[in-house]
Design a protein around this motif. Sequence first.
Motif, PDB file in Angstrom:
ATOM      1  N   LEU A 116      49.176  42.524  34.360  1.00 46.63           N
ATOM      2  CA  LEU A 116      49.667  43.107  32.821  1.00 46.63           C
ATOM      3  C   LEU A 116      50.530  41.886  32.289  1.00 46.63           C
ATOM      4  O   LEU A 116      51.508  41.991  32.068  1.00 46.63           O
ATOM      5  N   MET A 153      47.207  39.138  28.630  1.00 44.75           N
ATOM      6  CA  MET A 153      46.135  39.584  28.177  1.00 44.75           C
ATOM      7  C   MET A 153      46.131  41.228  28.667  1.00 44.75           C
ATOM      8  O   MET A 153      45.550  42.316  27.932  1.00 44.75           O
ATOM      9  N   TYR A 187      56.729  42.334  38.559  1.00 43.49           N
ATOM     10  CA  TYR A 187      55.914  42.174  37.614  1.00 43.49           C
ATOM     11  C   TYR A 187      55.450  43.446  36.869  1.00 43.49           C
ATOM     12  O   TYR A 187      55.493  43.640  35.764  1.00 43.49           O
ATOM     13  N   VAL A 207      44.027  38.797  35.886  1.00 43.56           N
ATOM     14  CA  VAL A 207      45.086  38.257  36.647  1.00 43.56           C
ATOM     15  C   VAL A 207      44.994  36.655  36.460  1.00 43.56           C
ATOM     16  O   VAL A 207      43.940  36.220  35.555  1.00 43.56           O
ATOM     17  N   ASN A 232      38.068  39.487  33.223  1.00 41.48           N
ATOM     18  CA  ASN A 232      38.457  38.935  31.795  1.00 41.48           C
ATOM     19  C   ASN A 232      38.508  37.454  31.752  1.00 41.48           C
ATOM     20  O   ASN A 232      39.117  36.730  30.928  1.00 41.48           O
ATOM     21  N   SER A 243      38.154  33.679  31.197  1.00 43.23           N
ATOM     22  CA  SER A 243      37.838  32.935  29.896  1.00 43.23           C
ATOM     23  C   SER A 243      36.657  31.747  30.226  1.00 43.23           C
ATOM     24  O   SER A 243      36.013  31.358  29.151  1.00 43.23           O
ATOM     25  N   HIS A 280      35.240  39.509  28.225  1.00 42.67           N
ATOM     26  CA  HIS A 280      36.221  38.446  27.536  1.00 42.67           C
ATOM     27  C   HIS A 280      36.846  38.979  26.425  1.00 42.67           C
ATOM     28  O   HIS A 280      36.274  38.843  25.152  1.00 42.67           O
ATOM     29  N   PHE A 281      38.171  39.486  26.443  1.00 45.65           N
ATOM     30  CA  PHE A 281      38.868  39.896  25.298  1.00 45.65           C
ATOM     31  C   PHE A 281      39.633  38.611  24.677  1.00 45.65           C
ATOM     32  O   PHE A 281      39.815  37.594  25.369  1.00 45.65           O
ATOM     33  N   SER A 290      43.112  36.995  22.713  1.00 43.12           N
ATOM     34  CA  SER A 290      44.481  37.469  22.540  1.00 43.12           C
ATOM     35  C   SER A 290      45.018  37.413  21.053  1.00 43.12           C
ATOM     36  O   SER A 290      44.592  36.627  20.293  1.00 43.12           O
TER      37      SER A 290
HETATM   38  P1  NAI Z   1      48.998  35.857  32.461  1.00 44.58           P
HETATM   39  O1  NAI Z   1      49.487  34.739  33.360  1.00 44.58           O
HETATM   40  O2  NAI Z   1      49.801  36.018  31.437  1.00 44.58           O
HETATM   41  O3  NAI Z   1      49.050  37.410  33.438  1.00 44.58           O
HETATM   42  C1  NAI Z   1      48.568  37.357  34.807  1.00 44.58           C
HETATM   43  C2  NAI Z   1      48.940  38.474  35.306  1.00 44.58           C
HETATM   44  O4  NAI Z   1      48.107  38.753  36.357  1.00 44.58           O
HETATM   45  C3  NAI Z   1      50.472  38.394  35.622  1.00 44.58           C
HETATM   46  O5  NAI Z   1      51.249  39.325  35.412  1.00 44.58           O
HETATM   47  C4  NAI Z   1      50.273  38.412  37.148  1.00 44.58           C
HETATM   48  O6  NAI Z   1      51.525  38.918  37.950  1.00 44.58           O
HETATM   49  C5  NAI Z   1      48.984  39.282  37.570  1.00 44.58           C
HETATM   50  N1  NAI Z   1      48.514  39.219  38.911  1.00 44.58           N
HETATM   51  C6  NAI Z   1      48.516  37.861  39.533  1.00 44.58           C
HETATM   52  N2  NAI Z   1      47.995  38.168  40.838  1.00 44.58           N
HETATM   53  C7  NAI Z   1      47.576  39.471  40.846  1.00 44.58           C
HETATM   54  C8  NAI Z   1      47.325  40.490  41.784  1.00 44.58           C
HETATM   55  N3  NAI Z   1      46.820  39.951  43.260  1.00 44.58           N
HETATM   56  N4  NAI Z   1      47.419  41.828  41.565  1.00 44.58           N
HETATM   57  C9  NAI Z   1      47.747  42.322  40.624  1.00 44.58           C
HETATM   58  N5  NAI Z   1      48.196  41.294  39.454  1.00 44.58           N
HETATM   59  C10 NAI Z   1      48.175  40.041  39.754  1.00 44.58           C
HETATM   60  O7  NAI Z   1      47.623  35.380  32.187  1.00 44.58           O
HETATM   61  P2  NAI Z   1      46.830  35.966  31.059  1.00 44.58           P
HETATM   62  O8  NAI Z   1      46.965  35.099  30.116  1.00 44.58           O
HETATM   63  O9  NAI Z   1      46.832  37.396  30.667  1.00 44.58           O
HETATM   64  O10 NAI Z   1      45.379  35.566  31.429  1.00 44.58           O
HETATM   65  C11 NAI Z   1      44.735  36.531  32.194  1.00 44.58           C
HETATM   66  C12 NAI Z   1      43.149  36.311  32.567  1.00 44.58           C
HETATM   67  O11 NAI Z   1      42.622  36.360  31.347  1.00 44.58           O
HETATM   68  C13 NAI Z   1      42.901  35.110  32.993  1.00 44.58           C
HETATM   69  O12 NAI Z   1      41.632  34.862  33.631  1.00 44.58           O
HETATM   70  C14 NAI Z   1      42.584  34.178  31.682  1.00 44.58           C
HETATM   71  O13 NAI Z   1      41.845  32.904  31.641  1.00 44.58           O
HETATM   72  C15 NAI Z   1      42.006  35.230  30.770  1.00 44.58           C
HETATM   73  N6  NAI Z   1      41.943  35.060  29.372  1.00 44.58           N
HETATM   74  C16 NAI Z   1      43.204  34.759  28.927  1.00 44.58           C
HETATM   75  C17 NAI Z   1      43.501  34.558  27.596  1.00 44.58           C
HETATM   76  C18 NAI Z   1      44.849  34.190  26.826  1.00 44.58           C
HETATM   77  O14 NAI Z   1      44.708  33.678  25.684  1.00 44.58           O
HETATM   78  N7  NAI Z   1      45.854  34.113  27.408  1.00 44.58           N
HETATM   79  C19 NAI Z   1      42.477  34.911  26.473  1.00 44.58           C
HETATM   80  C20 NAI Z   1      41.451  35.417  27.238  1.00 44.58           C
HETATM   81  C21 NAI Z   1      41.262  35.466  28.514  1.00 44.58           C
END
Ligand code: NAI
Length: 725
Positions: A304, A307, A331, A384, A411, A413, A434-435, A437
């Motif tokens: 959570l 993304m 978290y 994640v 999701n 990237s 792939h959403f 942000s």
């Molecule tokens: P983030 O770092 O903001 O959030 C990741 C979340 O995953 C954290 O809240 C973390 O606690 C949780 N997490 C980690 N390990 C876990 C587990 N074992 N079980 C449950 N939850 C767990 O990362 P963000 O930016 O949301 O990115 C997530 C994915 O989306 C990545 O693969 C990223 O490459 C992709 N993405 C990110 C974009 C962006 O603009 N931030 C755009 C498009 C894709």
Amino acid sequence: MAQYARSPAVAVIRLRNPPVNTLSFAVLQALEDGLEKADADPSVKAVMICGENGKFSAGADIRGFSSPNRPVKSLAALVSLIESSKKPVVAAIEGIALGGGLEVALGCHYRVAHVKARMGLPEVTLGLLPGAEGTQRLPRLIGVPAALDMITTGKHIPATEALKLGLVDEVVEENTVEAAIRLANKVIGQPLGPRRLSLKPVPKLPDMEAFLSQARVRVKKQAQGCLAPELCFQAVRAATQMPFADGVRRERELFMVLLSSGQARALQYAFLAERAAQKWTTPGGASWSSATPQPVRSAAVIGLGTMGRGIVTSLVKANIPVVALEQDLEYLNTGRKAVMLLLEREAMKMEVGAQTLDFHNPARLQFTVDFDSLRDVDLVIEAVFENMALKKEIFHKLSRICKPGALLCTNTSALNIDEIASATSRPQQVIGTHFFSPAHVMRLLEIIYGRHTSPTAIATAVQLAKALKKVGVVVGNCFGFVGNRMMFPYVQQAVFLLEEGSRPEAVDRVLEDFGFKIGPFRMSDLAGLDVGWRSRQGQGLTGPSVPAGTPARQRQGQRYSPLPDLLCESGRFGQKTGKGWYQYEKAGGRTATPDPWLHSLLAQYRDTHGIEPRFIDQEEILERCLFSLINEGFAILAEGIASGPEHLDVIYINGYGWPKHKGGPMFYASTVGLPRVLAKLHKYSEAHPDVPGLQPSAFLKKLAAVGNPPIKEWMSYLSQQSSRL
Ligand code: NAI
Ligand code: CAA
């Protein structure tokens, strides 16, 4: 066509041109014939116009705008003909009345709408204005402020709002056609003068001039370089300043200016490209026409963070029950608060009377740290951290826990979908979703199929995109997929330009003037510089795994810029730390100011590496950034990663802030001319032979060799090429 019938004193004319009753030449001709027949028949006392299949009309045929037989002029003449009829004419509006369709209804003396109907003048979104006298009639009917709002934004309004505005006379919940016939019978013999909009004065405002000048500022600001809103404004202003006939002449002049503008062509292309992109195929032969989606009655989101929060919000808004999972309670609590805040804001934005968001009900939205809660969901979206080992661990777990038919989405990237799928016992059900942000706002959903992904899984993800009111674009699996893969050379050029003498604000200004909402450096600061840094570390491009003795500005014989790494090493991650390529008022601040620290870092860097700074003009900035991005697009097409240039353009317009009135990068290349794009790439790659992104792709060379073939023919050259191989 149009069908003519009698009910007994009312002539019924039904517009018929599936699927949306566009006003083709044949439809207009049949409508005119029907009106003449009704006029000539003394037993007919009134006329009712409706549309086939529960839709009034979606207006002019967008595919026909470029045709020399465009029936625009006859549409305006027909609307006048309807209005001048001596027998009352009633429009029965079901489904939609858009563009020319609504202009036909405005020519009628009365309008009855079904409660679920929507009306609008969306011409502005196609780079045009309502060219069949709509800019002159609508302000006379509903007043200048409401008309200006509808015409300059192109928004569709629901029937209930149309009734409040006075756009329709009656809204019914049952049979609209019968209600319209009833009304037609009732008004037989009543004077028609007051019902003819061209004869009505435009309602006065206490200070029309002040209103118009404020409105103009607003319209210009929202237009972001697009011409149509301003000219729509001018046409409505003409209605306030001139008699009807002069206003119509002005409307026609402005319409012709827009029609011949490149922007109208680009926006019409963008409309059709979005529809074309829904028709996906894969090189393996799977296709939208044969694949059947499976229902998604419940979903789960893992992670959570930035993304995951938006994805949960999107699902709840689409009325899909969600289980939201985090790695631990701390978290989870942070994530829950963030999701609730987003949902509360979304609930406030919803239209009065719309279905409410039921997010306080645990049956609709459940928060957990227990993977067992995912047993029964139809689909899981993993969001994640971007880390292959972690993703594989999670997919392995999902494959054991989730029910057999559940779709497993990631999701990621850029990471390899096949490798993620290899951690499961059901790679046919693994797919990339792939959403972008913020995920509850951005329209794009890039859907990535892997080697084993089944057609059903692809169709289900496409269906999900529709349910979330997003544009799903199906693409193949490669590093960065389509959007980010094309973005890499673009951002790389932007950084090289800094090394050679430019500044972040100069590069951003050129690309923002071109029409991007934000330039590459503001964008990197917004997304967080640490994201790319971590990815480069993972690829062994920076950090301790780089072998000793590796030249600072070279990796595997190619030019490399360590500048972004240097920023990250100083803790400058962008907006989140208050410093990046710009400085911000505070950590998390949004106002970017050029930073003298960065300017002196650049000067020092050039000194260290013996780079003689030079002045780089706007043309070079624009061409190196855009043409390298476009060049990558041609490579993607040649590899079969996307089915056509429209797919790339839809991705860029909906996910990367590409200005829609420039049609998307591939369409833009076609307007610049492929031989010119090729010549420029040749020039820049000669100057920078160590930059592969500037070396023209074979597919671009092939297309340019035949001149500048129309974009819709590009892919046929590719198949000619492959069949010869
Ligand atoms: P983030 O770092 O903001 O959030 C990741 C979340 O995953 C954290 O809240 C973390 O606690 C949780 N997490 C980690 N390990 C876990 C587990 N074992 N079980 C449950 N939850 C767990 O990362 P963000 O930016 O949301 O990115 C997530 C994915 O989306 C990545 O693969 C990223 O490459 C992709 N993405 C990110 C974009 C962006 O603009 N931030 C755009 C498009 C894709
Ligand atoms: N011209 C040509 N084709 C159109 C069309 C139009 N005005 N409107 C819709 N279509 C086609 C779509 O391309 C699509 O075709 P395919 O199935 O071959 O892809 C099909 O109709 C169904 O459309 P959607 O997939 O978009 O279906 P939907 O149910 O999601 O939406 C709609 C229906 C609300 C009508 C939407 O298509 C839409 O907004 N259409 C555009 C309406 C418009 O902008 N009209 C103004 C035209 S300009 C004008 O009328 C005035 C003038 O003279 C200048």
